[in-house]
Design a protein around this motif. Sequence first.
Motif, PDB file in Angstrom:
ATOM      1  N   ILE A 269      36.024  67.985  36.422  1.00  0.00           N
ATOM      2  CA  ILE A 269      35.071  68.931  37.008  1.00  0.00           C
ATOM      3  C   ILE A 269      34.047  68.164  37.895  1.00  0.00           C
ATOM      4  CG2 ILE A 269      33.099  70.384  36.594  1.00  0.00           C
ATOM      5  CD1 ILE A 269      34.357  71.526  34.026  1.00  0.00           C
ATOM      6  N   ARG A 270      33.770  66.819  37.635  1.00  0.00           N
ATOM      7  CA  ARG A 270      32.672  66.060  38.554  1.00  0.00           C
ATOM      8  C   ARG A 270      33.415  65.575  39.601  1.00  0.00           C
ATOM      9  NH1 ARG A 270      32.071  62.985  33.694  1.00  0.00           N
ATOM     10  NH2 ARG A 270      32.663  61.031  34.863  1.00  0.00           N
ATOM     11  N   LEU A 272      35.798  66.935  41.525  1.00  0.00           N
ATOM     12  CA  LEU A 272      36.019  68.033  42.336  1.00  0.00           C
ATOM     13  C   LEU A 272      34.551  68.514  42.770  1.00  0.00           C
ATOM     14  CD1 LEU A 272      37.727  69.948  43.913  1.00  0.00           C
ATOM     15  CD2 LEU A 272      37.919  71.652  42.188  1.00  0.00           C
ATOM     16  N   GLY A 273      33.683  68.489  42.127  1.00  0.00           N
ATOM     17  CA  GLY A 273      32.217  68.909  42.461  1.00  0.00           C
ATOM     18  C   GLY A 273      31.875  67.855  43.495  1.00  0.00           C
ATOM     19  N   GLN A 274      32.004  66.726  43.335  1.00  0.00           N
ATOM     20  CA  GLN A 274      31.527  65.636  44.325  1.00  0.00           C
ATOM     21  C   GLN A 274      32.255  65.659  45.458  1.00  0.00           C
ATOM     22  OE1 GLN A 274      28.680  63.698  44.205  1.00  0.00           O
ATOM     23  NE2 GLN A 274      28.122  64.610  41.936  1.00  0.00           N
ATOM     24  N   GLU A 275      33.528  65.787  45.343  1.00  0.00           N
ATOM     25  CA  GLU A 275      34.330  66.016  46.340  1.00  0.00           C
ATOM     26  C   GLU A 275      33.725  67.180  47.373  1.00  0.00           C
ATOM     27  OE1 GLU A 275      37.190  65.231  49.290  1.00  0.00           O
ATOM     28  OE2 GLU A 275      36.843  64.182  47.398  1.00  0.00           O
ATOM     29  N   LEU A 276      33.438  68.350  46.943  1.00  0.00           N
ATOM     30  CA  LEU A 276      32.815  69.237  47.560  1.00  0.00           C
ATOM     31  C   LEU A 276      31.532  69.105  48.319  1.00  0.00           C
ATOM     32  CD1 LEU A 276      33.576  72.605  45.678  1.00  0.00           C
ATOM     33  CD2 LEU A 276      34.943  71.469  47.455  1.00  0.00           C
ATOM     34  N   VAL A 277      30.825  68.434  47.601  1.00  0.00           N
ATOM     35  CA  VAL A 277      29.495  67.991  48.082  1.00  0.00           C
ATOM     36  C   VAL A 277      29.656  66.799  49.475  1.00  0.00           C
ATOM     37  CG1 VAL A 277      27.456  66.279  47.729  1.00  0.00           C
ATOM     38  CG2 VAL A 277      28.391  68.028  46.031  1.00  0.00           C
ATOM     39  N   MET A 278      30.823  65.808  49.271  1.00  0.00           N
ATOM     40  CA  MET A 278      30.973  65.033  50.201  1.00  0.00           C
ATOM     41  C   MET A 278      31.802  65.836  51.538  1.00  0.00           C
ATOM     42  SD  MET A 278      33.033  61.815  48.075  1.00  0.00           S
ATOM     43  CE  MET A 278      33.443  61.328  49.655  1.00  0.00           C
ATOM     44  N   ARG A 279      32.520  67.049  51.262  1.00  0.00           N
ATOM     45  CA  ARG A 279      32.797  67.574  52.241  1.00  0.00           C
ATOM     46  C   ARG A 279      31.760  68.432  53.026  1.00  0.00           C
ATOM     47  NH1 ARG A 279      38.481  69.908  49.489  1.00  0.00           N
ATOM     48  NH2 ARG A 279      39.408  67.831  49.198  1.00  0.00           N
ATOM     49  N   LEU A 407      34.684  77.101  36.840  1.00  0.00           N
ATOM     50  CA  LEU A 407      33.931  77.218  38.240  1.00  0.00           C
ATOM     51  C   LEU A 407      32.629  77.260  38.445  1.00  0.00           C
ATOM     52  CD1 LEU A 407      36.679  80.226  39.091  1.00  0.00           C
ATOM     53  CD2 LEU A 407      36.761  77.888  39.767  1.00  0.00           C
ATOM     54  N   ALA A 408      32.001  77.733  37.483  1.00  0.00           N
ATOM     55  CA  ALA A 408      30.517  77.888  37.520  1.00  0.00           C
ATOM     56  C   ALA A 408      29.969  76.200  37.336  1.00  0.00           C
ATOM     57  CB  ALA A 408      29.913  78.741  36.372  1.00  0.00           C
ATOM     58  N   ALA A 409      30.834  75.509  36.583  1.00  0.00           N
ATOM     59  CA  ALA A 409      30.419  74.288  36.608  1.00  0.00           C
ATOM     60  C   ALA A 409      30.319  73.400  37.970  1.00  0.00           C
ATOM     61  CB  ALA A 409      31.118  73.449  35.649  1.00  0.00           C
ATOM     62  N   ILE A 410      31.562  73.797  38.809  1.00  0.00           N
ATOM     63  CA  ILE A 410      31.925  73.043  39.970  1.00  0.00           C
ATOM     64  C   ILE A 410      30.634  73.464  40.990  1.00  0.00           C
ATOM     65  CG2 ILE A 410      32.955  72.995  42.205  1.00  0.00           C
ATOM     66  CD1 ILE A 410      35.492  73.510  40.110  1.00  0.00           C
ATOM     67  N   ASP A 411      29.938  74.970  40.709  1.00  0.00           N
ATOM     68  CA  ASP A 411      29.034  75.519  41.707  1.00  0.00           C
ATOM     69  C   ASP A 411      27.664  74.768  41.197  1.00  0.00           C
ATOM     70  OD1 ASP A 411      30.354  77.150  43.487  1.00  0.00           O
ATOM     71  OD2 ASP A 411      30.106  78.954  42.270  1.00  0.00           O
ATOM     72  N   TYR A 412      27.636  74.556  40.015  1.00  0.00           N
ATOM     73  CA  TYR A 412      26.305  73.729  39.508  1.00  0.00           C
ATOM     74  C   TYR A 412      26.233  72.432  39.998  1.00  0.00           C
ATOM     75  CZ  TYR A 412      23.279  71.952  36.004  1.00  0.00           C
ATOM     76  OH  TYR A 412      22.296  71.325  35.316  1.00  0.00           O
ATOM     77  N   VAL A 414      27.506  71.251  43.001  1.00  0.00           N
ATOM     78  CA  VAL A 414      27.122  71.352  44.507  1.00  0.00           C
ATOM     79  C   VAL A 414      25.754  71.959  44.550  1.00  0.00           C
ATOM     80  CG1 VAL A 414      27.980  72.091  46.693  1.00  0.00           C
ATOM     81  CG2 VAL A 414      29.413  71.746  44.776  1.00  0.00           C
ATOM     82  N   SER A 415      25.366  72.744  43.830  1.00  0.00           N
ATOM     83  CA  SER A 415      24.041  73.219  44.201  1.00  0.00           C
ATOM     84  C   SER A 415      23.087  72.238  43.698  1.00  0.00           C
ATOM     85  CB  SER A 415      23.667  74.445  43.146  1.00  0.00           C
ATOM     86  OG  SER A 415      24.573  75.567  43.470  1.00  0.00           O
ATOM     87  N   ASP A 416      23.237  71.538  42.513  1.00  0.00           N
ATOM     88  CA  ASP A 416      22.432  70.486  42.174  1.00  0.00           C
ATOM     89  C   ASP A 416      22.169  69.389  43.290  1.00  0.00           C
ATOM     90  OD1 ASP A 416      20.560  68.822  40.775  1.00  0.00           O
ATOM     91  OD2 ASP A 416      22.223  67.558  39.864  1.00  0.00           O
ATOM     92  N   GLU A 417      23.255  69.071  44.008  1.00  0.00           N
ATOM     93  CA  GLU A 417      23.126  68.074  44.887  1.00  0.00           C
ATOM     94  C   GLU A 417      22.671  68.553  46.240  1.00  0.00           C
ATOM     95  OE1 GLU A 417      23.938  65.052  44.763  1.00  0.00           O
ATOM     96  OE2 GLU A 417      24.484  64.750  42.670  1.00  0.00           O
ATOM     97  N   SER A 418      22.539  69.822  46.502  1.00  0.00           N
ATOM     98  CA  SER A 418      21.932  70.256  47.772  1.00  0.00           C
ATOM     99  C   SER A 418      20.504  69.781  48.090  1.00  0.00           C
ATOM    100  CB  SER A 418      22.215  71.838  47.869  1.00  0.00           C
ATOM    101  OG  SER A 418      21.100  72.212  46.926  1.00  0.00           O
TER     102      SER A 418
END
Length: 557
Positions: A269-270, A272-279, A407-412, A414-418
């Motif tokens: 989860i971490r 994929l979440g960080q990968e979305l932030v990088m994108r 899925l909510a964890a992934i959104d969490y 990205v939202s936290d890193e915004s």
Amino acid sequence: MYDVILSSMVVGKSSNVEGSGFKYVSILHTQQKHMCLRFQRKQLFSLSFICGLMLFALGLISLFTGHIASHLEYYSFQFMKGALSTKLDNRHAPINIWKSKAAKVYYGCSDRDPHMPPASSNGYLLIATSGGLNQQRTGITDAVVVARVLNATLVVPELDHNSFWKDDSDFVDIFDVEWFIASLAKDVTIVRRIPDKVMRSMDKPPYTMRVPRKSTPEYYLDQVLPILLRRRAVQLTKFDYRLANNLDEQLQKLRCRVNYHGLRFTKPIRKLGQELVMRMRSMTNRFIAVHLRFEPDMLAFSGCYYGGGDRERNELAEIRKRWATLPDLSPEGERKRGKCPLTPEEVGLMLRALGFRKDSYLYVASGEIYGGEKTLQPLRDLFPNFYTKEMLTNKELKPFLPFSSQLAAIDYIVSDESDVFVANNNGNMAKILAGRRRYMGHKRTIRPNAKKLNSLFMARKYMDWDTFSRKVRSCQRGFMGEPEEMRPGRGEFHEFPSSCICHRDYYNDNRYNVEFHSRRQYELDLNEESKSGNSTQNGGVNRVQRVSTVKMGMRKW
């Protein structure tokens, strides 16, 4: 008036008063009047002279510096350092919509008091959480605190599989269980399950009970501890918001250690979440994350109506039947009270009115939007750089699709890193993320003032854009995630973790840097131990022996 008084004096005199006396009084009266006039003229002349001199001096300043008199307010502010002038200036000063000025001043401080006694055990505490991911997160956080209050050994909590979201994920599927156990070892002993030897020695299965919402530590000591001592194991069901909001400071700090440090998502989860932030970062230097929370279940639960006619009313009414205890609500009344989420279009209008440009990048954290693309299109028109996790991934998201909590964890993440997080309602994810972003340095977090915005949206067609924008900025003051919005005792602790927010002294920056790097080293040490598999048969992990530099760097709170 003077003539009347003098006439009265003359009439009141006896007959032997001579005319000379009257003349003397008249002369005296006349002299007094002339003296008063001369004094007034002198005073007026002095004030006029002073004002003229000030204007002359101001003219010279303007002549030599190139400034004009309209800058007088600026110069006055430099000299007026009183609390009132500062307060008024802060009240009316424009807000940096991307970053709070206090981001470098406040930071999270939740270190364990070194004088707290080590963890001990009066028995085993089992917890069955309730709700979706973030509701369960509050239950897990409070479960650790309750275990500390009872001096109980906590069994890794069970997640709810029967809620509206129907997610079969277990704790180990969402959270890094080894990290959870190791990072909280000094506070509470945590095991994966009750040892078989202990289970066989118990006369009866664990006692099951449900405690009232917002129960105090005293309630747990009076009502739960005696049963725990007698039965050796107690299970608490429907465990969400079952602990009081206001606790002892050290227990509040424990809440923060659990929520912001102990609960870490699993590696997949971490990653994929960080990968979305990088994108997102590869396309823009800063972006906004919007938690729309405009799914059918949210609209049904809130009792709101958005103009979709009988079809919308019937669809949402059918969903509302899943909650048997929900009262009948007036959609118009709920919207006026600010209890309804904004539509995606209204969220976009609010952001544009606040000053975010059309070319700003949006990451929309959401599930299935009620109304689908038709509902989302107005937001896309306002912010064409519109992205979701589905748009940013290819096949990477496929393993997570059957699990709404993952899925909510992934959104969490990205939202936290915004750079800016916008919470469209005051639900669990909004509260949890708002609290975390405050703890992490007051990162910009916007919560719509729905009560006041509702009337603005209703009257928007009767005002020009500049007027609408000015009114939106005015009513959003106090809802932008600034430090002064957080006061001890206000709201839910998960949203306003005031006991865990400290103010950094600028002269102590070097000490803070040492502490920051020491914290980071401590987390790396824990991570390495987790990887090494240094755990007992029951899931307990040996406590990490911190090196002396880490001990010196950690501040004692």
